[in-house]
Design a protein around this motif. Structure first.
Motif, mmCIF file in Angstrom:
data_model
loop_
_atom_site.group_PDB
_atom_site.id
_atom_site.type_symbol
_atom_site.label_atom_id
_atom_site.label_comp_id
_atom_site.label_asym_id
_atom_site.label_seq_id
_atom_site.Cartn_x
_atom_site.Cartn_y
_atom_site.Cartn_z
ATOM 1 N N THR A 1 8.679 -6.910 4.368
ATOM 2 C CA THR A 1 8.902 -7.858 3.396
ATOM 3 C C THR A 1 9.486 -6.990 2.143
ATOM 4 O OG1 THR A 1 7.269 -9.403 3.991
ATOM 5 C CG2 THR A 1 7.994 -9.190 1.616
ATOM 6 N N ILE A 2 8.881 -5.890 2.017
ATOM 7 C CA ILE A 2 9.246 -4.882 1.000
ATOM 8 C C ILE A 2 10.618 -4.401 1.182
ATOM 9 C CG2 ILE A 2 8.813 -2.700 -0.127
ATOM 10 C CD1 ILE A 2 5.850 -3.190 0.509
ATOM 11 N N LEU B 1 0.534 -0.425 1.248
ATOM 12 C CA LEU B 1 1.487 -1.427 1.831
ATOM 13 C C LEU B 1 2.430 -0.740 2.710
ATOM 14 C CD1 LEU B 1 2.035 -3.278 -1.645
ATOM 15 C CD2 LEU B 1 0.759 -4.114 -0.023
ATOM 16 N N HIS C 1 3.655 -12.804 -2.698
ATOM 17 C CA HIS C 1 2.949 -11.809 -2.310
ATOM 18 C C HIS C 1 2.360 -11.005 -3.498
ATOM 19 C CE1 HIS C 1 5.689 -12.298 1.055
ATOM 20 N NE2 HIS C 1 4.571 -11.870 1.866
ATOM 21 N N ALA D 1 3.957 -6.278 5.870
ATOM 22 C CA ALA D 1 4.342 -5.925 4.327
ATOM 23 C C ALA D 1 5.685 -4.807 4.148
ATOM 24 C CB ALA D 1 3.109 -5.184 3.781
ATOM 25 N N VAL E 1 0.025 1.217 -4.378
ATOM 26 C CA VAL E 1 0.896 0.630 -3.654
ATOM 27 C C VAL E 1 1.255 1.231 -1.936
ATOM 28 C CG1 VAL E 1 2.193 -0.207 -5.654
ATOM 29 C CG2 VAL E 1 2.995 1.663 -4.229
ATOM 30 N N HIS F 1 1.727 -1.054 6.613
ATOM 31 C CA HIS F 1 1.594 -2.091 7.409
ATOM 32 C C HIS F 1 2.848 -2.960 7.751
ATOM 33 C CE1 HIS F 1 -2.883 -2.280 6.772
ATOM 34 N NE2 HIS F 1 -2.496 -1.911 5.281
ATOM 35 N N ALA G 1 6.631 -2.202 -5.311
ATOM 36 C CA ALA G 1 6.992 -1.421 -4.097
ATOM 37 C C ALA G 1 8.242 -1.531 -3.824
ATOM 38 C CB ALA G 1 5.990 -1.681 -2.746
ATOM 39 N N TYR H 1 3.663 -5.996 -4.564
ATOM 40 C CA TYR H 1 5.017 -5.914 -3.609
ATOM 41 C C TYR H 1 6.199 -5.887 -4.206
ATOM 42 C CZ TYR H 1 2.701 -7.600 0.934
ATOM 43 O OH TYR H 1 1.856 -7.489 1.774
#
Length: 397
Positions: A221-222, A212, A85, A218, A209, A215, A92, A89
């Motif tokens: 994932t973070i 991100l 990513h 995103a 950042v 969404h 973040a 990412y």
């Protein structure tokens, strides 16, 4: 913490603490650079990250004299995130990691570290060692004959130097000597500058950042990576704090330390760095060379930040194979020496726990999954098994 006791933690010999702070910064340079490459970030960012973390922890740590920076556990967790990513990412996720660690401290999660079975900790440390070691093989094997020669020379220096010189870290001696040799002879090696341009990094707030977090994909994932990094970082840091407790005969404030580590990681991410955790080798070395006050770690922070602006051209000349051997030597020291003792104490239960922790960690490349799996297996054996043996549920390193 009382104001009087906090003020006392800043007192001590200026000469001894400044000397210790500079030495620790020098000893941490190889790891900060090498872990940056594992993560997939520029070494300048790794040095910036460690500098920011150490500034924050100098004032807020619940375990004084402990050294924190880019570490093997966090690097191995973060590397796939950057690969898939990108760096934003990771920045973040480091901020999320920091917030979660602060919450761990507020809600007193630190006390749970005492309830992690010894066998799980052993499996965690051994898996960490194997992951770290295997990550360095591409920098040693299949490149050139000169690479093999420099690898052997570096291992010999790291092994032999401590017999005669104790106040200068052997890995630093290896890097300085072999970088000078390589610069003189120009052998067929890969260097730091072949993989990254060491440049001046100005800390700045990472406002870019923020989108991100708006969404859902995103954000998921973070949050997932941030949680894993928080668990691994907290585990490594609090285990290191306990090791220093033994050396100094001073009890750590585990919950304050967790919150302080979180604040340091959040600050690192906020200014463009990435997360880290306590470094057991440098932390023990800091105590042994005579550091006694908080300002020793502040000296370490300022020296690391100064390095970005002064030593960039020198760092770019370091052979990658030398950095690889430094990390392999760190990996060997990461293997838990209590492995056989634990297996003898409870052969079936502890062997199964150690192996499951290691196998799951290596298979998933996720240290948190390994710890959770190992703990689950241990509890199954403990509650339903018939094997006798010393109950080690509440012992930790």
């Amino acid at each position: 913490m009382r104001i009087e006791s906090y003020a006392e933690e800043w007192q001590g010999s200026a000469k001894d603490n400044i000397f210790a702070g500079i030495l620790i910064a020098l000893s941490a340079l190889p790891g900060a650079i090498a872990y940056s490459f594992i993560v997939g970030m520029n070494p300048s960012i790794g040095l910036l990250s460690m500098g920011i973390m150490m500034v924050v922890l100098s004032f807020t740590a619940g375990r004084t004299l402990m050294i924190t920076g880019p570490s093997s556990g966090i690097a191995l967790v973060a590397a796939p995130l950057v690969t898939s990513h990108g760096p934003m990412y990771l920045i973040a996720a480091s901020m999320v990691m920091g917030v979660l660690q602060m919450l761990f401290g507020i809600f007193k999660v630190g006390r749970l570290i005492d309830r992690i079975p010894v066998a799980v900790v052993i499996g965690f440390m051994n898996a960490l060692a194997l992951l770290l070691m295997s990550s360095q093989f591409p920098s040693i094997f299949g490149i050139s004959t000169a690479t093999y020669i420099f690898a052997v020379l570096s291992f010999l220096i790291i092994w032999l130097v401590p017999r005669w010189i104790r106040f200068i870290p052997a890995p630093l001696v290896s890097i300085v000597v072999l970088t000078l040799v390589a610069h003189t002879l120009h052998p067929n090696l890969k260097y730091v500058h072949d993989l990254a341009d060491i440049h001046v990094v100005i800390p700045k707030l990472q406002w870019e950042v923020l989108p991100l977090f708006t969404h859902s994909h995103a954000l998921g994932t973070i949050l997932g990576y941030g949680l894993t990094m928080a668990i691994v970082g907290t585990l490594q840091s609090l285990l290191t704090a306990k090791a220093l407790d033994v050396l100094t005969n001073v009890k750590s404030n585990e919950n304050q330390e967790s919150a302080a580590q979180g604040l340091a990681n959040f600050a690192s991410g906020l200014f463009g760095g990435f997360g880290g955790s306590a470094l057991v080798g440098q932390s023990k070395f800091n105590v042994k060379i005579g550091a006694t006050a908080r300002f020793s770690t502040l000296v370490t922070a300022f020296f690391l930040l100064l390095t970005i602006y002064v030593l960039g051209p020198v760092i770019s000349l370091i052979p990658m194979v030398v950095l690889a051997t430094v990390l392999v030597s760190i990996a060997f020291n990461t293997f838990d020496r209590r492995t056989w003792t634990a297996i003898k104490a409870a052969p079936v239960r502890n062997t199964a726990t150690i192996l499951i922790t290691m196998v799951v960690t290596l298979a998933t490349n996720n240290l948190a999954f390994g710890v959770l799996s190992g703990t689950a297996i241990y509890l199954v054996f403990y509650f339903f098994g018939k094997e006798s043996g010393k109950d080690d549920r509440y012992q930790s390193s």
